[in-house]
Design a protein around this motif. Structure first.
Motif, PDB file in Angstrom:
ATOM      1  N   PHE A 195      -0.757   6.481 -11.307  1.00 42.48           N
ATOM      2  CA  PHE A 195      -2.468   6.148 -11.082  1.00 42.48           C
ATOM      3  C   PHE A 195      -3.135   7.103  -9.941  1.00 42.48           C
ATOM      4  O   PHE A 195      -2.282   7.681  -9.005  1.00 42.48           O
ATOM      5  N   ALA A 197      -6.702   7.260  -7.931  1.00 48.03           N
ATOM      6  CA  ALA A 197      -8.014   6.817  -7.825  1.00 48.03           C
ATOM      7  C   ALA A 197      -9.002   7.909  -8.000  1.00 48.03           C
ATOM      8  O   ALA A 197     -10.323   7.576  -8.500  1.00 48.03           O
ATOM      9  N   GLU A 200      -9.582   9.065 -11.313  1.00 50.70           N
ATOM     10  CA  GLU A 200     -10.351   7.691 -12.292  1.00 50.70           C
ATOM     11  C   GLU A 200     -11.778   7.729 -11.888  1.00 50.70           C
ATOM     12  O   GLU A 200     -12.709   7.668 -12.900  1.00 50.70           O
ATOM     13  N   GLN A 249     -17.984   2.260 -10.549  1.00 50.33           N
ATOM     14  CA  GLN A 249     -17.837   1.134  -9.698  1.00 50.33           C
ATOM     15  C   GLN A 249     -18.367   1.301  -8.399  1.00 50.33           C
ATOM     16  O   GLN A 249     -19.220   2.033  -8.269  1.00 50.33           O
ATOM     17  N   LYS A 253     -15.333  -1.048  -3.995  1.00 53.83           N
ATOM     18  CA  LYS A 253     -14.343  -0.862  -4.927  1.00 53.83           C
ATOM     19  C   LYS A 253     -13.548   0.279  -4.939  1.00 53.83           C
ATOM     20  O   LYS A 253     -12.322   0.425  -4.979  1.00 53.83           O
ATOM     21  N   ALA A 254     -14.730   1.382  -4.915  1.00 53.05           N
ATOM     22  CA  ALA A 254     -13.635   2.636  -4.892  1.00 53.05           C
ATOM     23  C   ALA A 254     -13.108   2.838  -3.458  1.00 53.05           C
ATOM     24  O   ALA A 254     -11.951   3.328  -3.650  1.00 53.05           O
ATOM     25  N   GLU A 256     -11.380   0.598  -1.794  1.00 58.01           N
ATOM     26  CA  GLU A 256     -10.212  -0.017  -1.799  1.00 58.01           C
ATOM     27  C   GLU A 256      -9.310   0.590  -2.885  1.00 58.01           C
ATOM     28  O   GLU A 256      -8.079   0.728  -2.253  1.00 58.01           O
ATOM     29  N   ASN A 257      -9.896   1.235  -3.916  1.00 55.62           N
ATOM     30  CA  ASN A 257      -8.834   1.948  -4.762  1.00 55.62           C
ATOM     31  C   ASN A 257      -8.327   3.154  -4.144  1.00 55.62           C
ATOM     32  O   ASN A 257      -6.909   3.449  -4.019  1.00 55.62           O
ATOM     33  N   VAL A 260      -5.622   1.749  -1.633  1.00 51.48           N
ATOM     34  CA  VAL A 260      -4.632   1.437  -2.424  1.00 51.48           C
ATOM     35  C   VAL A 260      -3.553   2.580  -2.882  1.00 51.48           C
ATOM     36  O   VAL A 260      -2.337   2.590  -2.555  1.00 51.48           O
ATOM     37  N   GLU A 261      -4.355   3.689  -3.059  1.00 46.54           N
ATOM     38  CA  GLU A 261      -3.388   4.932  -3.436  1.00 46.54           C
ATOM     39  C   GLU A 261      -2.834   5.452  -2.319  1.00 46.54           C
ATOM     40  O   GLU A 261      -1.607   5.834  -2.538  1.00 46.54           O
ATOM     41  N   ALA A 296      -4.982  -3.924  -8.113  1.00 53.57           N
ATOM     42  CA  ALA A 296      -5.062  -2.681  -8.839  1.00 53.57           C
ATOM     43  C   ALA A 296      -3.596  -2.846  -9.629  1.00 53.57           C
ATOM     44  O   ALA A 296      -3.685  -2.133 -10.794  1.00 53.57           O
TER      45      ALA A 296
END
Length: 312
Positions: A195, A197, A200, A249, A253-254, A256-257, A260-261, A296
């Motif tokens: 993954f 972000a 993506e 997005q 949301k971006a 948050e990603n 997370v990454e 995610a």
């Protein structure tokens, strides 16, 4: 000396040869021929790569190899009966078999992956799972070892797979030396994620990219739309509209990603507690981080950390 058969077929993807270079470098570092590599195909002779050039190959026969790697193409191709027979022969006759990227579909079609854990390129993981429901697909892994069957994600993950084989055969120090000679990080653990972000999101304009760079550098902050819009030199309304148009997005949301990454990378390094990671990456607390990980990855942070520590 260990014999290694690398299987190619028409329109194979040449990135797979990067894995062969790992074994070549291992020979150079060891100052002796430990791996003897043969290119194999069903009919033998010249086989054309997706890049347009041809390579000379040996035809399948009853010869047993220590390791057989089934190369991948740029798309999923149906396997011929002869190829499937050679897969089944190799599983019985070889110490290990491997398939990077969509090569996993060849193993699955031959029934080799039934009731085994496996991975492939993230873009094809769901299709592998749908076509072959008996395969335990783990779509976010760099590589997986299940018994003597090895599978990996696409492209550069084949290098990680080959380095893991060298480490298993010859020890971590020689594998690290090979990695340094190839100017890559020492191989990623099998549990690490495919993954990304930022890949993506892939924004088209410099303004949106600048806002994302700002967000990545200030993850510990609240990161409001107003702050991101200011970094992009746009009004909040213009920014939100442009951001969604370019990335698909919302800004929230971006962010948050990205968090997370960043948190996942810290977990893979394994040095900080969950509370510290939540604080460092801008989650208000570990419970909010847990919910973000479930969205995610479908897994809580503890599972992601545990998987990252697994060898494959």
């Amino acid at each position: 000396m260990q014999t290694l058969g690398f299987v190619v077929y028409p329109n194979f993807q040449v990135m797979g040869f990067a894995a062969i270079t790992v074994f070549e470098m291992a020979n150079l570092v060891a100052e002796k021929t430990i791996y003897q590599v043969s290119l194999l195909s069903e009919e033998g002779g010249l086989v054309r790569a997706s890049a347009g050039f041809c390579v000379e190959t040996e035809a399948f026969d009853s010869k047993a190899f220590d390791t057989v790697v089934f190369g991948a193409g740029t798309q999923i191709e149906p396997a011929t009966p002869g190829l499937l027979d050679f897969v089944r022969h190799s599983v019985q006759a070889s110490r290990r078999v491997a398939a990077p990227c969509v090569g996993a579909f060849t193993l699955a079609e031959a029934g080799v992956l039934d009731n085994r854990r496996a991975t492939t390129h993230w873009a094809y993981a769901r299709e592998l799972k749908n076509r072959y429901p008996l395969v335990k697909v783990e779509e976010d892994r760099i590589f997986i070892i299940d018994g003597h069957v090895w599978t990996s994600a696409g492209m550069t993950a084949g290098i990680d797979l080959a380095l893991a084989m060298v480490e298993k055969d010859l020890g971590p120090e020689l594998a690290r030396t090979v990695a340094r000679k190839l100017v890559v990080y020492h191989r990623r653990g099998g549990g690490q994620s495919q993954f990304s972000a930022l890949l993506e999101l892939d924004p088209k304009s410099d303004r949106i990219r600048k806002a994302l760079d700002f967000a990545k550098q200030h993850l510990r902050s609240t990161l409001t739309v107003e702050e991101l819009a200011d970094a992009a030199n746009l009004s909040p309304r213009q920014f939100s509209r442009a951001f969604r148009a370019e990335t698909g997005q919302s800004p929230a949301k971006a962010v948050e990603n990205l968090r997370v990454e960043s948190a996942r990378l810290l977990m893979e390094q394994g040095r900080l507690s969950m509370d510290m990671i939540a604080s460092e990456t801008g989650f208000a607390d570990r419970e909010r981080m847990r919910r973000a990980f479930l969205r995610a990855f479908g897994q809580p942070p503890q599972t992601v950390r545990r998987n990252a520590r697994m060898p494959g």
